[in-house]
Scaffold this motif. Sequence first.
Motif, PDB file in Angstrom:
ATOM      1  N   MET A 387     -13.193  50.323 -25.855  1.00 10.83           N
ATOM      2  CA  MET A 387     -12.856  50.045 -27.249  1.00 10.83           C
ATOM      3  C   MET A 387     -11.622  50.839 -27.690  1.00 10.83           C
ATOM      4  O   MET A 387     -10.803  50.342 -28.475  1.00 10.83           O
ATOM      5  N   SER A 388     -11.478  52.063 -27.166  1.00  7.87           N
ATOM      6  CA  SER A 388     -10.286  52.863 -27.493  1.00  7.87           C
ATOM      7  C   SER A 388      -9.025  52.191 -26.959  1.00  7.87           C
ATOM      8  O   SER A 388      -7.992  52.150 -27.637  1.00  7.87           O
ATOM      9  N   MET A 389      -9.101  51.684 -25.726  1.00 11.26           N
ATOM     10  CA  MET A 389      -7.966  50.955 -25.139  1.00 11.26           C
ATOM     11  C   MET A 389      -7.622  49.737 -25.994  1.00 11.26           C
ATOM     12  O   MET A 389      -6.457  49.426 -26.237  1.00 11.26           O
ATOM     13  N   PHE A 390      -8.664  49.043 -26.429  1.00 15.47           N
ATOM     14  CA  PHE A 390      -8.462  47.834 -27.218  1.00 15.47           C
ATOM     15  C   PHE A 390      -7.748  48.167 -28.525  1.00 15.47           C
ATOM     16  O   PHE A 390      -6.791  47.496 -28.912  1.00 15.47           O
ATOM     17  N   ILE A 391      -8.215  49.215 -29.218  1.00 12.05           N
ATOM     18  CA  ILE A 391      -7.591  49.611 -30.489  1.00 12.05           C
ATOM     19  C   ILE A 391      -6.156  50.086 -30.252  1.00 12.05           C
ATOM     20  O   ILE A 391      -5.267  49.834 -31.068  1.00 12.05           O
ATOM     21  N   SER A 392      -5.919  50.768 -29.124  1.00  9.22           N
ATOM     22  CA  SER A 392      -4.569  51.224 -28.793  1.00  9.22           C
ATOM     23  C   SER A 392      -3.596  50.052 -28.715  1.00  9.22           C
ATOM     24  O   SER A 392      -2.447  50.142 -29.155  1.00  9.22           O
ATOM     25  N   ASN A 393      -4.057  48.928 -28.156  1.00  9.99           N
ATOM     26  CA  ASN A 393      -3.192  47.749 -28.016  1.00  9.99           C
ATOM     27  C   ASN A 393      -2.768  47.160 -29.353  1.00  9.99           C
ATOM     28  O   ASN A 393      -1.691  46.561 -29.462  1.00  9.99           O
ATOM     29  N   ILE A 394      -3.640  47.295 -30.373  1.00 13.17           N
ATOM     30  CA  ILE A 394      -3.305  46.696 -31.667  1.00 13.17           C
ATOM     31  C   ILE A 394      -2.770  47.725 -32.665  1.00 13.17           C
ATOM     32  O   ILE A 394      -2.274  47.358 -33.723  1.00 13.17           O
ATOM     33  N   ALA A 395      -2.891  49.014 -32.320  1.00 15.34           N
ATOM     34  CA  ALA A 395      -2.426  50.065 -33.239  1.00 15.34           C
ATOM     35  C   ALA A 395      -0.929  50.317 -33.105  1.00 15.34           C
ATOM     36  O   ALA A 395      -0.271  50.684 -34.088  1.00 15.34           O
ATOM     37  N   PHE A 396      -0.390  50.156 -31.899  1.00 14.71           N
ATOM     38  CA  PHE A 396       1.020  50.494 -31.644  1.00 14.71           C
ATOM     39  C   PHE A 396       1.820  49.272 -31.229  1.00 14.71           C
ATOM     40  O   PHE A 396       1.320  48.395 -30.515  1.00 14.71           O
ATOM     41  N   ASN A 397       3.068  49.248 -31.657  1.00 14.37           N
ATOM     42  CA  ASN A 397       4.019  48.240 -31.182  1.00 14.37           C
ATOM     43  C   ASN A 397       4.865  48.787 -30.045  1.00 14.37           C
ATOM     44  O   ASN A 397       5.430  48.039 -29.253  1.00 14.37           O
TER      45      ASN A 397
END
Length: 435
Positions: A387-397
């Motif tokens: 879930m952390s990896m998933f959020i990382s993908n949508i948190a940063f450009n």
Amino acid sequence: MPDMKKNIFVDFVKSESFGGIFLFVSAVWAMIYANSFMSHYYFGLWHTKLGIVFGMKFFGFSIHHWINDVLMAFFFLVVGLEIKREVMYGELCGFQKAAFPVIAALGGMMAPGIIYYSLNAGTNSAHGFGIPMATDIAFALGVILLLGKRVPPALKVFLVTLAVADDLGAIVVIAIFYTTHLKLIWLGGSALILLILLVLNRLGVKNLFPYIILGVGLWFTTHNSGIHATIAAVALAFTIPIKVSQPSKVLQSFSKALEHFKDCFKNPATKPLEQDQRDALYSLQNATMSLQSPLERLEHILHPYGAYFIMPLFAFANAGVQIGENLNFHVDEILWGVVLGLVVGKPIGILGITFLSEKLHIAKRPEGVSWGQILGAGMLAGIGFTMSMFISNIAFNSADAMEVSKIAILLGSITSGIVGTLYLLALGALKKAKN
């Protein structure tokens, strides 16, 4: 002997801990490939476009987006089904059952988020505060199951329930804080489809087909509305019926089918089944299926694909980062924010808020579980991998920020897993010595 070995392997594969182990192996292979002479092929694969061309327009995504946006929607659908089941009839049913793990999950999200934000405030990376909030249920449960009898069953139930509540919290965080500019027309389309799904549920429609078809439309409209499409999967899950209508009639139908089945198979046949035997078999299968709610059927169908295909594939596609390269984007802030959030924030937040809630008589600690074991469960909750990896993908450009955060997630999750395991083992050994 070969059969015995085969049975042991099958039992191992079916165990819940295997999902976490398979996930870990996939992540390790991703790291190996990303830092080997094959790295060009590894990264090139995920950018490959997959879709169809109609006229002059391409309809599709890169393989990476197919995995993260489409396949992960199935994972979130399973998560949503699990949450609904737990809320309706499981460990999250009723205030008394749900209070302690839900409060624990809340503390386990707030403390890491505060630690991360305090270290990243005023920088471009501050938006990543949601990354250390998450707990990976497969990894955490896999580790605690491998500990076996060294930890009490009540602690395992607590950790699983906490992780489910944590998933719900992560979904809320994604919906509120990681939504881009809203497109109201598409959002209206999503609301209309969701309304139709709720009407189907209210009317008692048990056939899964219309829910799946409308679910595809809900994913499409949500994807175009600016809200992350995985939220559509969770919304769909909450519209799937969980109750079996008219249980007495269902049981009566099952009894008739069973009697018919027994009559047709009184004499074991060595030849192919006759038509009446096939009919008896099919009627028994249908009667058996009718004893399960649509939610249970769908969860039973999707869970193996999520655990043994979607999640490992997601890990393989996202855990591959090149160590030592492109790490010039707020390295200290992101790295320390995520690592300290997972390793320190999770256990402190979970222990602190649950201890306070018990002292204030808001919630009661599970029987047979010590505060030391709650702290150990909090350490394992710091395994935030998927879930952390998933959020990382949508948190940063920024690709640089993503790479730093993913390295931090790996470091924090591995550290949490090792420290939590050693701590619970030492705690168990100390308790055994005292006895």
